[in-house]
Scaffold this active site. Structure first.
Site, short mmCIF file in Angstrom:
data_model
loop_
_atom_site.label_atom_id
_atom_site.label_comp_id
_atom_site.label_asym_id
_atom_site.label_seq_id
_atom_site.Cartn_x
_atom_site.Cartn_y
_atom_site.Cartn_z
N LYS A 83 -0.27 -39.73 -31.58
CA LYS A 83 -1.52 -40.46 -31.33
C LYS A 83 -1.76 -40.50 -29.82
O LYS A 83 -0.88 -40.87 -29.04
CB LYS A 83 -1.32 -41.89 -31.86
N ILE A 84 -2.95 -40.10 -29.44
CA ILE A 84 -3.29 -39.99 -28.01
C ILE A 84 -4.63 -40.68 -27.79
O ILE A 84 -5.57 -40.49 -28.56
CB ILE A 84 -3.36 -38.50 -27.59
#
Ligand code: E4P
Length: 208
Positions: A83-84
């Site tokens: 997750k970014i």
């Protein structure tokens, strides 16, 4: 539509996974901080429970830091989705992750333009936060409609993962729009099972 549980709580994850309704898991630093476990150990244990995508969030603000975390997180388990956060540095890292074959979930997405850029970077998932938009008197579900239209106009393969779900209506609307996934707190998934007429019907059948 797939249903992910938005939680880091192993008991809740196990309980709902045992019912067969969970397709994956999303976590974030806030959810992880509520559990008394080192982050990577927690992600590993979640992956041992659920056979589906498990999002684990990076926290570095810069490209190099995000990439270092992304590589490490992706090595925990084959189902880990990195997750970014939807920032310029974050999207640069998403593009590099895509090149390396690391699957990503672009989080803290609040506009259709941010979602367009995430898709162009090759994100596996984009996470628009509907509840937090509703909180500031914007229309969270309209954002999902806009992203759905844009992605289908151009045939983007990025999946729409509706996040910050606060009600059954968010889930219902997501399904009607054709979102790919809704990630929900355990309480929302539990409410999806319920209808008072089902309970009343069971009682009447048992009485009879
Ligand atoms: C999504 O991936 C996030 O973890 C989450 O849905 C955020 O929800 P909140 O706005 O209720 O914190």
């Amino acid at each position: 539509m797939q249903i992910f549980i938005d939680s880091g709580n192993l008991d809740k994850i196990k309980q709902l996974n045992d019912l067969g309704v969970i397709d994956g898991v999303t976590t974030n630093p806030t959810l992880v901080s509520k559990e008394n476990k080192p982050f990577r150990q927690l992600i590993k244990e979640i992956c041992q429970i659920v056979d589906g995508p498990v999002s684990a969030e990076t926290v570095s603000p810069d490209f190099e830091g995000i990439m270092k975390e992304a590589v490490e997180l992706s090595r925990i388990h084959k189902n880990v989705i990195v997750k970014i956060v939807n920032t310029p540095q974050g999207l640069k890292a998403v593009k590099e992750c895509t090149r390396k074959g690391i699957r990503t979930n672009v989080t803290l997405t609040f506009s259709a333009m941010q979602a367009l850029l995430a898709a162009k970077a090759g994100a596996t998932y984009v996470s628009p936060f509907v509840g937090r938009l509703d909180d500031i008197n914007e229309d969270g579900m309209q954002l999902i409609r806009d992203i759905k239209q844009i992605y289908s106009n151009y045939g983007f393969s990025t999946k729409i993962l509706v996040a910050s779900v606060r009600s059954i209506d968010h889930v219902l609307e997501s399904a009607k729009i054709g979102a790919d996934v809704a990630t929900c707190p355990a309480e929302i998934i539990e409410k999806m099972f319920l209808h008072p007429l089902t309970d009343a019907g069971i009682k009447r059948f048992l009485d009879d």
